[in-house]
Design an enzyme around this catalytic site. Structure first.
Site, mmCIF file in Angstrom:
data_model
loop_
_atom_site.group_PDB
_atom_site.id
_atom_site.type_symbol
_atom_site.label_atom_id
_atom_site.label_comp_id
_atom_site.label_asym_id
_atom_site.label_seq_id
_atom_site.Cartn_x
_atom_site.Cartn_y
_atom_site.Cartn_z
ATOM 1 N N THR A 79 51.294 24.102 18.865
ATOM 2 C CA THR A 79 52.625 24.226 18.265
ATOM 3 C C THR A 79 53.468 22.999 18.611
ATOM 4 O O THR A 79 54.156 22.438 17.758
ATOM 5 C CB THR A 79 53.318 25.506 18.755
ATOM 6 O OG1 THR A 79 52.530 26.628 18.364
ATOM 7 C CG2 THR A 79 54.705 25.631 18.144
ATOM 8 N N LEU A 163 57.830 34.332 20.717
ATOM 9 C CA LEU A 163 57.312 34.640 22.049
ATOM 10 C C LEU A 163 58.347 35.345 22.913
ATOM 11 O O LEU A 163 58.027 36.287 23.637
ATOM 12 C CB LEU A 163 56.821 33.361 22.728
ATOM 13 C CG LEU A 163 55.610 32.695 22.076
ATOM 14 C CD1 LEU A 163 55.205 31.449 22.854
ATOM 15 C CD2 LEU A 163 54.439 33.658 21.974
ATOM 16 N N ARG A 239 56.697 25.201 28.607
ATOM 17 C CA ARG A 239 56.405 23.770 28.668
ATOM 18 C C ARG A 239 56.801 23.226 30.031
ATOM 19 O O ARG A 239 57.850 23.591 30.579
ATOM 20 C CB ARG A 239 57.163 23.013 27.564
ATOM 21 C CG ARG A 239 56.773 23.372 26.153
ATOM 22 C CD ARG A 239 55.315 23.103 25.855
ATOM 23 N NE ARG A 239 54.938 21.717 26.050
ATOM 24 C CZ ARG A 239 55.049 20.780 25.110
ATOM 25 N NH1 ARG A 239 55.527 21.080 23.925
ATOM 26 N NH2 ARG A 239 54.670 19.550 25.357
ATOM 27 N N ASP A 263 52.433 28.076 34.534
ATOM 28 C CA ASP A 263 51.190 27.741 33.844
ATOM 29 C C ASP A 263 51.223 26.306 33.330
ATOM 30 O O ASP A 263 50.234 25.839 32.776
ATOM 31 C CB ASP A 263 50.972 28.711 32.665
ATOM 32 C CG ASP A 263 49.657 28.469 31.950
ATOM 33 O OD1 ASP A 263 48.595 28.530 32.610
ATOM 34 O OD2 ASP A 263 49.676 28.200 30.726
ATOM 35 N N GLU A 268 50.148 16.747 33.186
ATOM 36 C CA GLU A 268 48.938 17.566 33.268
ATOM 37 C C GLU A 268 47.698 16.715 33.039
ATOM 38 O O GLU A 268 47.666 15.949 32.068
ATOM 39 C CB GLU A 268 49.013 18.700 32.239
ATOM 40 C CG GLU A 268 50.164 19.652 32.498
ATOM 41 C CD GLU A 268 50.375 20.682 31.405
ATOM 42 O OE1 GLU A 268 51.077 21.671 31.649
ATOM 43 O OE2 GLU A 268 49.845 20.481 30.287
ATOM 44 N N HIS A 290 47.491 25.664 32.625
ATOM 45 C CA HIS A 290 47.853 25.641 31.199
ATOM 46 C C HIS A 290 46.866 26.437 30.358
ATOM 47 O O HIS A 290 46.330 25.957 29.347
ATOM 48 C CB HIS A 290 47.957 24.203 30.688
ATOM 49 C CG HIS A 290 48.860 24.072 29.485
ATOM 50 N ND1 HIS A 290 49.717 23.011 29.310
ATOM 51 C CD2 HIS A 290 49.049 24.887 28.410
ATOM 52 C CE1 HIS A 290 50.380 23.169 28.167
ATOM 53 N NE2 HIS A 290 49.983 24.300 27.613
ATOM 54 N N VAL A 291 46.628 27.680 30.778
ATOM 55 C CA VAL A 291 45.686 28.543 30.063
ATOM 56 C C VAL A 291 46.344 29.796 29.501
ATOM 57 O O VAL A 291 45.651 30.683 28.982
ATOM 58 C CB VAL A 291 44.503 28.942 30.972
ATOM 59 C CG1 VAL A 291 43.618 27.744 31.265
ATOM 60 C CG2 VAL A 291 44.985 29.598 32.273
ATOM 61 N N ALA A 292 47.674 29.900 29.566
ATOM 62 C CA ALA A 292 48.337 31.087 29.025
ATOM 63 C C ALA A 292 48.049 31.267 27.537
ATOM 64 O O ALA A 292 47.993 32.390 27.036
ATOM 65 C CB ALA A 292 49.842 31.004 29.255
ATOM 66 N N TRP A 293 47.844 30.166 26.832
ATOM 67 C CA TRP A 293 47.596 30.207 25.386
ATOM 68 C C TRP A 293 46.150 30.545 25.052
ATOM 69 O O TRP A 293 45.827 30.820 23.896
ATOM 70 C CB TRP A 293 47.901 28.830 24.783
ATOM 71 C CG TRP A 293 46.873 27.793 25.151
ATOM 72 C CD1 TRP A 293 46.747 27.145 26.338
ATOM 73 C CD2 TRP A 293 45.814 27.305 24.316
ATOM 74 N NE1 TRP A 293 45.677 26.283 26.310
ATOM 75 C CE2 TRP A 293 45.087 26.364 25.085
ATOM 76 C CE3 TRP A 293 45.416 27.575 23.003
ATOM 77 C CZ2 TRP A 293 43.981 25.689 24.578
ATOM 78 C CZ3 TRP A 293 44.311 26.901 22.496
ATOM 79 C CH2 TRP A 293 43.603 25.969 23.290
#
Length: 323
Positions: A79, A163, A239, A263, A268, A290-293
């Site tokens: 996104t 969200l 973010r 997250d 990164e 960064h794995v929430a998505w």
């Protein structure tokens, strides 16, 4: 573009998807070249003569565009599109499309996983059991770490989009009071929004669901932590950069907040000198990469939507266009 010819497509960072994500490609005739990872100096050469490039986190800069004369579309497999020089693309007539609304389940669920783990000290207790503390305790339970319910507490949500609304719905099921924060600096707020400062003052948990822009970068810093009267949990699966990370670390160590579950970070992967490095291992801090998505369902939805965007572009009816 014509669907009767074969369209050359290059994906620059296939490694940002799990191995089991199907990358079937668009329905239109095409050739698809996959690169697991692409370093900055490799981008232009790898795009080469391609008409369409797919990127998740590999930057597409003006210099890259200048070296890609046939490029007509950038399909962003996310996104957020801050890695794309959208203005340069627009000047060149290059369409930029992103993916949307794929994370309405996976990100809210991850947020609540972080909240519950922190509120109930799950990781701290699991680690202590593994270290033998339960065996040593001499009874059926022990109380080394605090445990609190989510029910009856106030959740402050910064970001009222898809969200944020999904998070609010789950919060209500848990019996939480929900406050949506109005834009920072707004003198008034109309329900269901409350003034930004009011949310900071009343929240027991704060969660962030806004894009990273100049006006949202470091929106929570030392001054904002000073307003947090209820020592909230800080949850950020949005973010990196929305919360000033040095200020967050200082607030946690000083006891101004009860805990933090992140997250995302501003850089990164997180570098060795990042302020969060000193927090790793604390019972009141959780950091995931960064794995929430990245639920199986969501990652497949992203891939499918990327190729649907490409098909729409080839058909002359681009969708999800940004810029």
């Amino acid at each position: 573009m014509s669907a009767s010819v074969s369209h050359r497509i290059v994906m620059l960072d296939r490694g940002t998807f799990p191995p089991d994500t199907r990358l079937d490609g668009p329905k239109a005739r095409h050739s698809l070249v996959l690169h697991e990872r692409t370093a900055a100096g490799e981008t232009a050469a790898r795009i080469g003569e391609a008409e369409i490039v797919i990127t998740n986190k590999v930057p597409i800069t003006k210099a890259v565009l200048d070296a890609a004369p046939n490029l007509k579309m950038v399909a962003v497999a996310a996104t957020g599109y801050d890695v794309i020089d959208v203005a340069a693309c627009k000047a060149r007539g290059i369409v930029v499309s992103n993916v949307r609304d794929y994370a309405r389940n996976t990100v809210p669920e991850h947020c609540f996983a972080l909240m519950l783990a922190l509120r109930r000290s799950l990781i701290a207790y699991e680690r202590s059991v593994a270290a033998g503390r339960w065996l040593e305790s001499g009874q059926f339970c022990y109380f080394d770490y605090p445990i609190s319910d989510l029910a009856g507490s106030t959740l402050g949500i910064i970001g009222g989009g898809t969200l944020g609304q999904a998070v609010a719905k789950i919060a209500e099921a848990f019996g939480m009071r929900v406050l949506f924060a109005a834009r920072r600096g707004a003198s008034e707020a109309t329900p269901p929004y409350a003034r930004f400062e009011t949310v900071l003052e009343e929240a027991d948990v704060l969660t962030f669901h806004v894009p990273l822009r100049p006006e949202t970068r470091d929106m929570i810093g030392a001054a904002e932590f000073a307003l947090m009267q209820r020592r909230p949990l800080i949850i950020n699966a949005g973010r990196g950069g929305l919360v000033n990370e040095a200020a967050l670390a200082e607030a946690l160590v000083a006891g101004k907040i009860a805990g933090a579950g992140f997250d995302v970070t501003s850089v990164e992967p997180m570098p060795a000198d990042h302020p969060f490095q000193a927090l790793l291992g604390r019972p009141d801090f959780i950091l995931t990469p960064h794995v929430a998505w990245a639920s199986r369902q969501a990652t497949q939805a992203v891939a499918d939507q990327v190729f649907a965007n490409i098909d729409a572009f080839i058909a002359g009816k681009p969708v999800n266009v940004v810029g």
